[in-house]
Design an enzyme around this catalytic site. Structure first.
Site, PDB file in Angstrom:
ATOM      1  N   ASP A  10       0.868  -1.181   0.000  1.00  0.00           N
ATOM      2  CA  ASP A  10       0.000   0.000   0.000  1.00  0.00           C
ATOM      3  C   ASP A  10       0.903   1.228   0.000  1.00  0.00           C
ATOM      4  O   ASP A  10       2.108   1.133   0.230  1.00  0.00           O
ATOM      5  CB  ASP A  10      -0.889  -0.014   1.257  1.00  0.00           C
ATOM      6  N   SER A  11       0.289   2.397  -0.193  1.00  0.00           N
ATOM      7  CA  SER A  11       1.054   3.644  -0.128  1.00  0.00           C
ATOM      8  C   SER A  11       1.512   3.946   1.303  1.00  0.00           C
ATOM      9  O   SER A  11       2.387   4.782   1.494  1.00  0.00           O
ATOM     10  CB  SER A  11       0.193   4.801  -0.617  1.00  0.00           C
ATOM     11  N   GLY A  43      -2.933   8.952  -3.727  1.00  0.00           N
ATOM     12  CA  GLY A  43      -4.270   9.192  -4.293  1.00  0.00           C
ATOM     13  C   GLY A  43      -4.477  10.519  -4.980  1.00  0.00           C
ATOM     14  O   GLY A  43      -5.513  10.726  -5.607  1.00  0.00           O
ATOM     15  N   CYS A  73      -4.321  -1.588  -1.871  1.00  0.00           N
ATOM     16  CA  CYS A  73      -4.463  -0.151  -2.121  1.00  0.00           C
ATOM     17  C   CYS A  73      -5.433   0.023  -3.289  1.00  0.00           C
ATOM     18  O   CYS A  73      -5.198  -0.525  -4.374  1.00  0.00           O
ATOM     19  CB  CYS A  73      -3.096   0.433  -2.480  1.00  0.00           C
ATOM     20  N   GLU A 154      -2.696   8.971   8.398  1.00  0.00           N
ATOM     21  CA  GLU A 154      -1.256   8.675   8.510  1.00  0.00           C
ATOM     22  C   GLU A 154      -0.652   9.418   9.711  1.00  0.00           C
ATOM     23  O   GLU A 154       0.311   8.967  10.310  1.00  0.00           O
ATOM     24  CB  GLU A 154      -0.509   9.055   7.226  1.00  0.00           C
ATOM     25  N   CYS A 187     -10.911   3.027   0.036  1.00  0.00           N
ATOM     26  CA  CYS A 187      -9.492   3.305   0.304  1.00  0.00           C
ATOM     27  C   CYS A 187      -9.148   2.487   1.535  1.00  0.00           C
ATOM     28  O   CYS A 187      -9.909   2.492   2.517  1.00  0.00           O
ATOM     29  CB  CYS A 187      -9.291   4.799   0.570  1.00  0.00           C
ATOM     30  N   HIS A 189      -7.166   2.891   3.832  1.00  0.00           N
ATOM     31  CA  HIS A 189      -6.981   3.647   5.083  1.00  0.00           C
ATOM     32  C   HIS A 189      -8.305   3.834   5.828  1.00  0.00           C
ATOM     33  O   HIS A 189      -8.312   4.010   7.044  1.00  0.00           O
ATOM     34  CB  HIS A 189      -6.411   5.043   4.796  1.00  0.00           C
TER      35      HIS A 189
HETATM   36  N1  DGL Z   1      -4.706   3.255   0.915  1.00  0.00           N
HETATM   37  C1  DGL Z   1      -4.803   3.751  -0.384  1.00  0.00           C
HETATM   38  C2  DGL Z   1      -6.011   3.353  -1.157  1.00  0.00           C
HETATM   39  O1  DGL Z   1      -6.574   2.331  -0.860  1.00  0.00           O
HETATM   40  C3  DGL Z   1      -4.047   4.910  -0.866  1.00  0.00           C
HETATM   41  C4  DGL Z   1      -4.218   6.186  -0.167  1.00  0.00           C
HETATM   42  C5  DGL Z   1      -3.295   7.235  -0.701  1.00  0.00           C
HETATM   43  O2  DGL Z   1      -2.093   7.002  -0.683  1.00  0.00           O
HETATM   44  O3  DGL Z   1      -3.774   8.279  -1.147  1.00  0.00           O
HETATM   45  O4  DGL Z   1      -6.400   4.031  -2.086  1.00  0.00           O
END
Ligand code: DGL
Length: 276
Positions: A10-11, A43, A73, A154, A187, A189
């Protein structure tokens, strides 16, 4: 049978929200996780940049001898899934969007309104809508990008008024004007703010792709005779910038586990990822 680890990436720390579900469903499986905490968020970045970053991470996971890659992600799944599959035809690569889209297509009908919240890139890609269509879903889809969620998460700004206000800023009109029955956390997150969303909109059903994908991981491993039966490998979690929140999240995930996670720092040459 295949006792090699499964690679997740993931990011940042969002993809970690899949791990407790995986550990519960498939306790024998081991994990290599990579969170690109130095370069998060993805994103709001150009697709070419996301593609460069994703290729670097997938190269690293394949070099680490994983048996499967799970793109934990949505942003990367929406933009790079086919590219990564072409690059590594020898191992199964799963995106996080399709399993949840299939479930929504099956569970909701033409009288239902389902919202999708995600990053700018995921929402602009219309990847959920496309996948729901491919599964012949009839549900009405509504989408909104919520770009401020990831930086706050984050930073660990979760259980407080700032996060609640941000949720209301993006979602109040969205939920009300579209008369939403359910919302997809588009997402990885966002499961970390699931309780806030539930508290603010108690009647809204929450669909969490981080839990849904585990059934698909199991199915693909079974079909390819790749389930692990035991493994001496230890779970390893890499971050490109070792933030305190990343370590706290891993401690939290392993709170009730006998197993101890190893967290490592691995930096990429950031210059190489900057092409637009
Ligand atoms: N967790 C990520 C997703 O599912 C990426 C969030 C990001 O880095 O902007 O899209």
């Amino acid at each position: 049978m295949d006792n090699r680890p499964i690679g997740f990436f993931d990011s940042g720390l969002g993809g970690l929200t899949c791990i407790p579900y995986l550990m519960k469903a498939l306790p024998e499986e081991k994990i290599i996780y990579f969170g690109d905490t130095a370069r998060t968020p993805y994103g709001s970045k150009a697709t070419s940049t996301i593609m460069n970053f994703s290729r670097e991470i997938a190269d690293f996971l394949v070099m680490s001898n994983v048996k499967m890659i799970v793109i934990a992600c949505n942003t990367v799944s929406a933009t790079c899934l086919e590219d990564l599959r072409e690059r590594f035809p020898q191992i199964p690569i799963l995106g996080i969007i399709d399993p949840a889209a299939k479930k929504v297509a099956e569970d909701f009908g033409s009288d239902d309104n389902v919202g999708i919240i995600g990053t700018k890139v995921t929402i602009a890609s219309k990847a959920y809508e496309r996948c729901i269509d491919e599964h012949e879903g009839k549900v009405n889809i509504h989408e909104v990008a919520c770009p401020a969620f990831v930086p706050l998460i984050e930073e660990g700004i979760i259980e407080n008024d700032i996060m609640d206000l941000t949720i209301k800023y993006y979602m109040d009109d969205f939920v009300k004007n579209n008369d939403l029955d359910a919302v997809i956390l588009g997402c990885t997150h966002y499961p970390l703010i699931k309780d806030n969303i539930k508290r603010i909109y108690p009647d809204l059903e929450i669909i969490n792709p981080s839990s849904i994908i585990v059934n698909d991981i199991k199915k693909v491993l079974e079909e390819n005779d790749m389930l692990a039966d035991r493994s001496d490998f230890r779970n390893v979690f890499y971050a490109s910038d070792l933030s305190e929140n990343f370590i706290n999240m891993i401690d939290h995930i392993f709170e009730n586990e006998s197993e101890e996670a190893k967290v490592k720092f691995l930096n990429f040459d950031l210059e190489r990822g900057e092409g637009k």
